[in-house]
Design a protein around this motif. Structure first.
Motif, PDB file in Angstrom:
ATOM      1  N   GLN A 205      12.051 -65.050 -44.502  1.00  0.00           N
ATOM      2  CA  GLN A 205      11.707 -64.868 -45.911  1.00  0.00           C
ATOM      3  C   GLN A 205      10.189 -64.706 -46.074  1.00  0.00           C
ATOM      4  N   ASP A 206       9.818 -64.095 -47.192  1.00  0.00           N
ATOM      5  CA  ASP A 206       8.402 -63.954 -47.549  1.00  0.00           C
ATOM      6  C   ASP A 206       8.026 -65.084 -48.513  1.00  0.00           C
ATOM      7  N   TYR A 207       6.942 -65.759 -48.178  1.00  0.00           N
ATOM      8  CA  TYR A 207       6.540 -66.904 -48.979  1.00  0.00           C
ATOM      9  C   TYR A 207       5.127 -66.694 -49.522  1.00  0.00           C
ATOM     10  N   ASP A 208       4.902 -67.346 -50.618  1.00  0.00           N
ATOM     11  CA  ASP A 208       3.558 -67.467 -51.144  1.00  0.00           C
ATOM     12  C   ASP A 208       2.913 -68.658 -50.420  1.00  0.00           C
ATOM     13  N   PHE A 209       1.882 -68.357 -49.633  1.00  0.00           N
ATOM     14  CA  PHE A 209       1.310 -69.382 -48.781  1.00  0.00           C
ATOM     15  C   PHE A 209       0.726 -70.554 -49.561  1.00  0.00           C
ATOM     16  N   GLU A 210       0.575 -70.394 -50.845  1.00  0.00           N
ATOM     17  CA  GLU A 210       0.055 -71.494 -51.648  1.00  0.00           C
ATOM     18  C   GLU A 210       1.168 -72.298 -52.301  1.00  0.00           C
ATOM     19  N   SER A 211       2.432 -71.904 -52.064  1.00  0.00           N
ATOM     20  CA  SER A 211       3.546 -72.594 -52.697  1.00  0.00           C
ATOM     21  C   SER A 211       4.051 -73.723 -51.792  1.00  0.00           C
ATOM     22  N   ASP A 212       4.907 -74.556 -52.380  1.00  0.00           N
ATOM     23  CA  ASP A 212       5.511 -75.662 -51.629  1.00  0.00           C
ATOM     24  C   ASP A 212       6.623 -75.183 -50.712  1.00  0.00           C
ATOM     25  N   GLU A 213       7.122 -73.951 -50.900  1.00  0.00           N
ATOM     26  CA  GLU A 213       8.214 -73.447 -50.067  1.00  0.00           C
ATOM     27  C   GLU A 213       7.767 -73.278 -48.611  1.00  0.00           C
ATOM     28  N   VAL A 214       6.507 -72.895 -48.416  1.00  0.00           N
ATOM     29  CA  VAL A 214       5.994 -72.735 -47.049  1.00  0.00           C
ATOM     30  C   VAL A 214       6.014 -74.078 -46.328  1.00  0.00           C
ATOM     31  N   LEU A 215       5.600 -75.124 -47.025  1.00  0.00           N
ATOM     32  CA  LEU A 215       5.599 -76.452 -46.422  1.00  0.00           C
ATOM     33  C   LEU A 215       7.016 -76.914 -46.075  1.00  0.00           C
ATOM     34  N   ALA A 216       7.952 -76.649 -46.981  1.00  0.00           N
ATOM     35  CA  ALA A 216       9.340 -77.054 -46.734  1.00  0.00           C
ATOM     36  C   ALA A 216       9.917 -76.304 -45.538  1.00  0.00           C
ATOM     37  N   ALA A 217       9.591 -75.003 -45.407  1.00  0.00           N
ATOM     38  CA  ALA A 217      10.077 -74.205 -44.282  1.00  0.00           C
ATOM     39  C   ALA A 217       9.507 -74.729 -42.967  1.00  0.00           C
ATOM     40  N   CYS A 218       8.223 -75.052 -42.973  1.00  0.00           N
ATOM     41  CA  CYS A 218       7.609 -75.589 -41.742  1.00  0.00           C
ATOM     42  C   CYS A 218       8.224 -76.938 -41.346  1.00  0.00           C
ATOM     43  N   VAL A 219       8.504 -77.754 -42.353  1.00  0.00           N
ATOM     44  CA  VAL A 219       9.124 -79.051 -42.072  1.00  0.00           C
ATOM     45  C   VAL A 219      10.513 -78.864 -41.464  1.00  0.00           C
ATOM     46  N   ALA A 220      11.292 -77.904 -41.989  1.00  0.00           N
ATOM     47  CA  ALA A 220      12.639 -77.651 -41.476  1.00  0.00           C
ATOM     48  C   ALA A 220      12.596 -77.172 -40.034  1.00  0.00           C
ATOM     49  N   VAL A 221      11.670 -76.265 -39.725  1.00  0.00           N
ATOM     50  CA  VAL A 221      11.540 -75.770 -38.347  1.00  0.00           C
ATOM     51  C   VAL A 221      11.104 -76.893 -37.410  1.00  0.00           C
ATOM     52  N   ALA A 222      10.182 -77.719 -37.863  1.00  0.00           N
ATOM     53  CA  ALA A 222       9.705 -78.818 -37.030  1.00  0.00           C
ATOM     54  C   ALA A 222      10.818 -79.828 -36.756  1.00  0.00           C
ATOM     55  N   GLU A 223      11.668 -80.082 -37.749  1.00  0.00           N
ATOM     56  CA  GLU A 223      12.789 -81.006 -37.549  1.00  0.00           C
ATOM     57  C   GLU A 223      13.765 -80.469 -36.511  1.00  0.00           C
ATOM     58  N   ARG A 224      14.023 -79.163 -36.536  1.00  0.00           N
ATOM     59  CA  ARG A 224      14.923 -78.576 -35.537  1.00  0.00           C
ATOM     60  C   ARG A 224      14.324 -78.678 -34.140  1.00  0.00           C
ATOM     61  N   GLU A 225      13.032 -78.425 -34.032  1.00  0.00           N
ATOM     62  CA  GLU A 225      12.393 -78.523 -32.718  1.00  0.00           C
ATOM     63  C   GLU A 225      12.427 -79.968 -32.197  1.00  0.00           C
ATOM     64  N   THR A 226      12.209 -80.918 -33.086  1.00  0.00           N
ATOM     65  CA  THR A 226      12.285 -82.325 -32.676  1.00  0.00           C
ATOM     66  C   THR A 226      13.702 -82.681 -32.230  1.00  0.00           C
ATOM     67  N   ARG A 227      14.692 -82.185 -32.957  1.00  0.00           N
ATOM     68  CA  ARG A 227      16.082 -82.440 -32.605  1.00  0.00           C
ATOM     69  C   ARG A 227      16.415 -81.840 -31.245  1.00  0.00           C
ATOM     70  N   TYR A 228      15.910 -80.656 -30.988  1.00  0.00           N
ATOM     71  CA  TYR A 228      16.172 -79.992 -29.705  1.00  0.00           C
ATOM     72  C   TYR A 228      15.528 -80.763 -28.542  1.00  0.00           C
ATOM     73  N   GLU A 229      14.306 -81.246 -28.766  1.00  0.00           N
ATOM     74  CA  GLU A 229      13.636 -82.026 -27.717  1.00  0.00           C
ATOM     75  C   GLU A 229      14.390 -83.324 -27.432  1.00  0.00           C
ATOM     76  N   GLU A 230      14.920 -83.948 -28.477  1.00  0.00           N
ATOM     77  CA  GLU A 230      15.687 -85.175 -28.267  1.00  0.00           C
ATOM     78  C   GLU A 230      16.963 -84.906 -27.475  1.00  0.00           C
ATOM     79  N   LEU A 231      17.607 -83.787 -27.779  1.00  0.00           N
ATOM     80  CA  LEU A 231      18.835 -83.453 -27.059  1.00  0.00           C
ATOM     81  C   LEU A 231      18.565 -83.176 -25.590  1.00  0.00           C
ATOM     82  N   THR A 232      17.455 -82.502 -25.318  1.00  0.00           N
ATOM     83  CA  THR A 232      17.153 -82.175 -23.920  1.00  0.00           C
ATOM     84  C   THR A 232      16.767 -83.416 -23.117  1.00  0.00           C
ATOM     85  N   ARG A 233      16.263 -84.439 -23.792  1.00  0.00           N
ATOM     86  CA  ARG A 233      15.860 -85.661 -23.099  1.00  0.00           C
ATOM     87  C   ARG A 233      16.938 -86.741 -23.150  1.00  0.00           C
TER      88      ARG A 233
END
Length: 271
Positions: A205-233
């Motif tokens: 998606q295209d986001y306005d970098f000054e909006s809260d949607e960008v922050l929410a998207a980054c948080v969602a991606v970071a949570e998935r990466e953390t979940r993946y690291e936990e599964l691998t370990r």
């Protein structure tokens, strides 16, 4: 035109009395020999000879089997297998030889030959519960948990009063089966989480970098990466009660204490 015919070269000058004497003696020989042949039953003699040979093979096979059992008790496993192979050449339909060979091959971690030997044992004696027990243990060593559970179930069906089948073999195989299913589920979750990271819908998606949607998207991606690291370990283990747990690798107590000892798992039955 020349004609060909048989020419008498030998016996032309033999006297008539000598010929008559020879013919008389020739008539006596078949008469005497015929009476001797009638007294000998050649078919019975051949069958008897074959029976003696079979008895010799069985006796020699038993001797080799006992020698192999003695060598196995002394820990000379490869020498024992050699003895049993010689016995199998003499009596190839003896299931006990294959079953004993499978046990020793399992001890030696020759997993595939152990399974093949146990399969031959149950092939020649399909109603022998000990053969199915040995086959199940060999299949466990090979990693074929589902096949091992089935073999133990057949053994229990043939001998339901044998407590070791219920309390040791089937219980241990069922726990491994549960652990195997949990591991497959963990691998599926890892693949799904990795796929979500690579194809994250937030990145499309295209986001306005000054909006809260960008922050929410980054948080969602970071949570998935953390979940993946936990599964691998994380490793799937089983506690002493047979409960499945996900434990981080390197964490103390992650080792499965329910694993039976070598003496419990491999029994030198019949040795």
């Amino acid at each position: 035109m020349a004609s060909f015919g048989w020419k008498r070269k030998v016996g032309e000058k033999v006297s008539k009395s000598a010929v008559q004497q020879f013919e008389a003696e020739a008539e006596k020989v078949p008469a005497d020999g015929g009476s001797q042949d009638e007294e000998v039953d050649w078919l019975h003699a051949i069958k008897r000879r074959r029976q003696v040979l079979l008895e010799d093979c069985a006796a020699k096979s038993k001797r080799l089997k006992d020698e192999g059992a003695q060598l196995a008790e002394e820990g000379r496993h490869w020498e024992a297998i050699k003895k049993w192979d010689e016995a199998i050449q003499l009596t190839p339909d003896n299931p006990l030889l294959y079953e004993m060979k499978s046990q020793v091959l399992t001890i030696l971690q020759e997993v595939f030959p152990a399974v093949k030997a146990a399969e031959m044992a149950v092939k020649f004696r399909p109603l022998w519960w000990e053969g199915w027990q040995t086959l199940g243990r060999a299949q466990l060593n090979l990693g074929e948990v589902d096949l091992a559970v089935r073999s133990f179930q057949v053994a229990i069906h043939l001998c339901p009063s044998e407590r070791t089948l219920w309390q040791e073999d089937l219980v241990w195989a069922s726990r491994l089966q549960k652990q195997h299913l949990a591991t497959k589920e963990k691998i599926r979750q890892e693949e799904e989480t990795k796929k979500q990271i690579l194809n994250a819908p937030e990145l499309e998606q295209d986001y306005d970098f000054e909006s809260d949607e960008v922050l929410a998207a980054c948080v969602a991606v970071a949570e998935r990466e953390t979940r993946y690291e936990e599964l691998t370990r994380t490793a799937v283990v089983m506690d002493a009660e047979g409960n499945i747990k996900n434990v981080l690798t390197g964490e103390e107590g992650s080792e499965d204490t329910a694993t039976p000892s070598k003496e419990q798992f491999i029994k030198a039955r019949g040795l």
